[in-house]
Design a protein around this motif. Sequence first.
Motif, PDB file in Angstrom:
ATOM      1  N   MET A   1     -10.790 -20.130  56.492  1.00 19.25           N
ATOM      2  CA  MET A   1     -12.230 -20.182  56.711  1.00 19.25           C
ATOM      3  C   MET A   1     -12.770 -18.441  56.773  1.00 19.25           C
ATOM      4  SD  MET A   1     -14.737 -21.664  56.894  1.00 19.25           S
ATOM      5  CE  MET A   1     -14.285 -23.271  56.858  1.00 19.25           C
ATOM      6  N   ARG A   2     -11.803 -17.692  57.382  1.00 21.54           N
ATOM      7  CA  ARG A   2     -12.250 -16.371  57.514  1.00 21.54           C
ATOM      8  C   ARG A   2     -12.323 -15.655  55.863  1.00 21.54           C
ATOM      9  NH1 ARG A   2      -9.484 -12.578  61.594  1.00 21.54           N
ATOM     10  NH2 ARG A   2     -10.314 -14.213  62.828  1.00 21.54           N
ATOM     11  N   LEU A   3     -11.124 -16.015  55.208  1.00 21.81           N
ATOM     12  CA  LEU A   3     -11.132 -15.687  53.774  1.00 21.81           C
ATOM     13  C   LEU A   3     -12.052 -16.226  52.986  1.00 21.81           C
ATOM     14  CD1 LEU A   3      -9.377 -14.393  51.448  1.00 21.81           C
ATOM     15  CD2 LEU A   3      -8.072 -16.351  51.225  1.00 21.81           C
ATOM     16  N   LEU A   4     -12.514 -17.318  53.214  1.00 17.14           N
ATOM     17  CA  LEU A   4     -13.658 -17.991  52.258  1.00 17.14           C
ATOM     18  C   LEU A   4     -14.791 -17.415  52.503  1.00 17.14           C
ATOM     19  CD1 LEU A   4     -14.271 -20.274  50.270  1.00 17.14           C
ATOM     20  CD2 LEU A   4     -14.652 -21.771  52.067  1.00 17.14           C
ATOM     21  N   LEU A   5     -15.182 -17.146  53.977  1.00 13.00           N
ATOM     22  CA  LEU A   5     -16.407 -16.589  54.197  1.00 13.00           C
ATOM     23  C   LEU A   5     -16.432 -15.122  53.768  1.00 13.00           C
ATOM     24  CD1 LEU A   5     -17.021 -17.832  57.866  1.00 13.00           C
ATOM     25  CD2 LEU A   5     -18.181 -18.349  55.894  1.00 13.00           C
ATOM     26  N   ARG A   6     -15.451 -14.319  53.711  1.00 13.19           N
ATOM     27  CA  ARG A   6     -15.470 -12.975  53.097  1.00 13.19           C
ATOM     28  C   ARG A   6     -15.529 -13.068  51.456  1.00 13.19           C
ATOM     29  NH1 ARG A   6     -10.694  -9.655  56.057  1.00 13.19           N
ATOM     30  NH2 ARG A   6     -11.489  -9.625  58.299  1.00 13.19           N
ATOM     31  N   ARG A   7     -15.101 -13.752  51.048  1.00 10.56           N
ATOM     32  CA  ARG A   7     -15.229 -14.039  49.460  1.00 10.56           C
ATOM     33  C   ARG A   7     -16.687 -14.571  49.208  1.00 10.56           C
ATOM     34  NH1 ARG A   7     -11.205 -11.254  49.238  1.00 10.56           N
ATOM     35  NH2 ARG A   7      -9.381 -11.569  48.304  1.00 10.56           N
ATOM     36  N   ALA A   8     -17.147 -15.428  49.872  1.00 16.83           N
ATOM     37  CA  ALA A   8     -18.453 -16.143  49.469  1.00 16.83           C
ATOM     38  C   ALA A   8     -19.632 -14.828  49.716  1.00 16.83           C
ATOM     39  CB  ALA A   8     -18.796 -17.144  50.630  1.00 16.83           C
ATOM     40  N   ALA A   9     -19.420 -13.983  50.774  1.00 18.43           N
ATOM     41  CA  ALA A   9     -20.100 -13.048  51.244  1.00 18.43           C
ATOM     42  C   ALA A   9     -20.167 -11.995  50.054  1.00 18.43           C
ATOM     43  CB  ALA A   9     -19.993 -12.210  52.287  1.00 18.43           C
ATOM     44  N   PHE A  10     -19.045 -11.619  49.530  1.00 18.04           N
ATOM     45  CA  PHE A  10     -18.832 -10.602  48.471  1.00 18.04           C
ATOM     46  C   PHE A  10     -19.741 -11.196  47.221  1.00 18.04           C
ATOM     47  CE2 PHE A  10     -16.524  -9.583  44.481  1.00 18.04           C
ATOM     48  CZ  PHE A  10     -16.627  -8.278  44.514  1.00 18.04           C
ATOM     49  N   TYR A  11     -19.180 -12.668  46.580  1.00 17.19           N
ATOM     50  CA  TYR A  11     -19.858 -13.206  45.610  1.00 17.19           C
ATOM     51  C   TYR A  11     -21.339 -13.120  45.835  1.00 17.19           C
ATOM     52  CZ  TYR A  11     -15.342 -13.644  43.544  1.00 17.19           C
ATOM     53  OH  TYR A  11     -14.060 -13.526  43.183  1.00 17.19           O
ATOM     54  N   LEU A  12     -21.784 -13.558  47.149  1.00 19.28           N
ATOM     55  CA  LEU A  12     -23.504 -13.747  47.130  1.00 19.28           C
ATOM     56  C   LEU A  12     -24.124 -12.221  46.691  1.00 19.28           C
ATOM     57  CD1 LEU A  12     -23.688 -15.954  50.316  1.00 19.28           C
ATOM     58  CD2 LEU A  12     -24.480 -16.475  48.004  1.00 19.28           C
ATOM     59  N   PHE A  13     -23.301 -11.267  47.351  1.00 19.07           N
ATOM     60  CA  PHE A  13     -23.915  -9.775  47.185  1.00 19.07           C
ATOM     61  C   PHE A  13     -23.739  -9.468  45.585  1.00 19.07           C
ATOM     62  CE2 PHE A  13     -22.965  -5.390  46.403  1.00 19.07           C
ATOM     63  CZ  PHE A  13     -24.140  -4.707  47.111  1.00 19.07           C
ATOM     64  N   THR A  14     -22.714  -9.869  44.918  1.00 12.88           N
ATOM     65  CA  THR A  14     -22.564  -9.771  43.667  1.00 12.88           C
ATOM     66  C   THR A  14     -23.858 -10.445  42.801  1.00 12.88           C
ATOM     67  OG1 THR A  14     -20.263  -9.348  43.934  1.00 12.88           O
ATOM     68  CG2 THR A  14     -21.062  -9.523  41.736  1.00 12.88           C
ATOM     69  N   ALA A  15     -24.074 -11.468  43.046  1.00 11.66           N
ATOM     70  CA  ALA A  15     -25.086 -12.451  42.570  1.00 11.66           C
ATOM     71  C   ALA A  15     -26.387 -11.842  42.932  1.00 11.66           C
ATOM     72  CB  ALA A  15     -25.054 -13.866  43.144  1.00 11.66           C
ATOM     73  N   TRP A  16     -26.868 -11.238  43.917  1.00 10.92           N
ATOM     74  CA  TRP A  16     -28.036 -10.640  44.172  1.00 10.92           C
ATOM     75  C   TRP A  16     -28.221  -9.296  43.306  1.00 10.92           C
ATOM     76  CZ3 TRP A  16     -28.335  -5.706  45.900  1.00 10.92           C
ATOM     77  CH2 TRP A  16     -29.620  -5.413  46.320  1.00 10.92           C
ATOM     78  N   ALA A  17     -27.277  -8.775  43.206  1.00  9.97           N
ATOM     79  CA  ALA A  17     -27.087  -7.471  42.218  1.00  9.97           C
ATOM     80  C   ALA A  17     -27.326  -7.843  40.830  1.00  9.97           C
ATOM     81  CB  ALA A  17     -25.709  -6.737  42.564  1.00  9.97           C
ATOM     82  N   ALA A  18     -26.686  -8.814  40.552  1.00  6.01           N
ATOM     83  CA  ALA A  18     -26.854  -9.286  38.963  1.00  6.01           C
ATOM     84  C   ALA A  18     -28.192  -9.717  38.820  1.00  6.01           C
ATOM     85  CB  ALA A  18     -25.877 -10.374  38.657  1.00  6.01           C
ATOM     86  N   ILE A  19     -28.891 -10.577  39.754  1.00  4.42           N
ATOM     87  CA  ILE A  19     -30.304 -10.847  39.457  1.00  4.42           C
ATOM     88  C   ILE A  19     -31.285  -9.909  39.709  1.00  4.42           C
ATOM     89  CG2 ILE A  19     -32.119 -12.465  40.628  1.00  4.42           C
ATOM     90  CD1 ILE A  19     -29.905 -14.318  41.611  1.00  4.42           C
ATOM     91  N   THR A  20     -30.846  -9.019  40.549  1.00  6.91           N
ATOM     92  CA  THR A  20     -31.742  -7.805  40.487  1.00  6.91           C
ATOM     93  C   THR A  20     -31.862  -6.913  39.115  1.00  6.91           C
ATOM     94  OG1 THR A  20     -31.517  -7.488  42.931  1.00  6.91           O
ATOM     95  CG2 THR A  20     -32.360  -5.577  41.643  1.00  6.91           C
ATOM     96  N   ILE A  21     -30.543  -6.836  38.705  1.00  7.88           N
ATOM     97  CA  ILE A  21     -30.554  -5.956  37.407  1.00  7.88           C
ATOM     98  C   ILE A  21     -30.949  -6.964  36.238  1.00  7.88           C
ATOM     99  CG2 ILE A  21     -28.874  -5.200  35.726  1.00  7.88           C
ATOM    100  CD1 ILE A  21     -26.721  -4.725  37.912  1.00  7.88           C
ATOM    101  N   ASN A  22     -31.066  -8.270  36.242  1.00  2.56           N
ATOM    102  CA  ASN A  22     -31.670  -8.998  35.394  1.00  2.56           C
ATOM    103  C   ASN A  22     -33.109  -8.946  35.445  1.00  2.56           C
ATOM    104  OD1 ASN A  22     -31.472 -10.910  33.430  1.00  2.56           O
ATOM    105  ND2 ASN A  22     -32.012 -12.493  34.768  1.00  2.56           N
ATOM    106  N   PHE A  23     -33.660  -8.631  36.651  1.00  2.49           N
ATOM    107  CA  PHE A  23     -35.304  -8.484  36.883  1.00  2.49           C
ATOM    108  C   PHE A  23     -35.678  -6.845  36.288  1.00  2.49           C
ATOM    109  CE2 PHE A  23     -38.344  -6.365  39.359  1.00  2.49           C
ATOM    110  CZ  PHE A  23     -39.597  -7.227  39.145  1.00  2.49           C
ATOM    111  N   PHE A  24     -34.932  -5.887  36.697  1.00  2.00           N
ATOM    112  CA  PHE A  24     -35.306  -4.645  36.202  1.00  2.00           C
ATOM    113  C   PHE A  24     -35.179  -3.986  34.778  1.00  2.00           C
ATOM    114  CE2 PHE A  24     -35.383  -4.133  41.026  1.00  2.00           C
ATOM    115  CZ  PHE A  24     -36.678  -3.690  41.018  1.00  2.00           C
ATOM    116  N   LEU A  25     -33.976  -4.678  34.326  1.00  2.00           N
ATOM    117  CA  LEU A  25     -33.542  -4.337  33.123  1.00  2.00           C
ATOM    118  C   LEU A  25     -34.726  -4.334  31.949  1.00  2.00           C
ATOM    119  CD1 LEU A  25     -30.993  -3.192  31.265  1.00  2.00           C
ATOM    120  CD2 LEU A  25     -30.400  -5.473  30.914  1.00  2.00           C
TER     121      LEU A  25
END
Length: 327
Positions: A1-25
């Motif tokens: 569960m700890r591994l899953l939560l860490r991975r999910a947090a990392f991918y949520l941050f990556t998704a936020w970065a991608a969406i932000t780039i998609n907005f500003f580009l």
Amino acid sequence: MRLLLRRAAFYLFTAWAAITINFFLPRMLKGDPVSAYLQKNQGRISPEAADALRTLFGLDSDKSLAQQYADYWVLLFSGDLGRSFSHGLAPVTEVIGVALPWTVGLVGIATVLSFLLGTTLGTLVGWFRGGRGDVIVPVATFFSAVPYFWMGLIAIAVFATGLGWFPASHAYSKGTSPSLSLEFIGDVVVHGTLPALTVVLASLGGWVLGMRNMMITVLDEDYVTVAQAKGLSRRRVVFAYAARNAVLPQLSSFALALGFIVGGTLVMELVFSYPGVGKLLLDATTAKDYPLMQGLFLVITLTVLVANLLADVAYAVLDPRTRQGES
């Protein structure tokens, strides 16, 4: 569960970065989508309609950049990706929704079949190394080295034009209306067989070679020797011990391949005139359809992230050392 939560947090941050780039580009590019659209329709759109378009696409000059960013997130959560200029201001979600099933259905099935077939062949070739099965590796590698557009043209010339076994282009026969009838589904399968086979042949060599090399490495490990000394059956040693560990590096590559399914195989879609996301992205780029480009970029990025998250979960299930390292 700890591994899953860490991975999910990392991918949520990556998704936020991608969406932000998609907005500003698009806002960093010269001009804006509405200005490009107005240049193609000079004299046919009033200033009031132009202001309405800018408001529709979140480019209202009366709003600050932060307010536009907040509105962009509201639109995303409501499923609104904007409207496509090159498709008569149709919603981007509808335009992508029409092309997406064709790409996922064809390239997705072909990718899964290629992975399963290549991994199985690589497992057997690696286990029986030095035997007649080694001839599979250079043959599969040869097909992977052939440029895809050349392979596709040869397949069309031989199996479509010469033998007449399969149609040469399109996803279904002209004049046919899409439906859920068995006749239409059979027509789609026949039209998709030739491009699917070329995709499988083009990608098979990498899976075979990668799995074979990993099997040869794993077979020298002590746990495989112990399993054989215990008198376990050959099938169990091969698949439960050797192949289970040898396939782990393949999962990461498979996750990337699954993620990029949504991106489509552009060359395949061009060669076979197949309606898919890859050709849609090319058309959107040619037409400078920024909303559609943004929507496609967002869908492809999120798909890659989800596929990699699932690969991390599968990796942790198959390899307990991963869970121990994260604890």
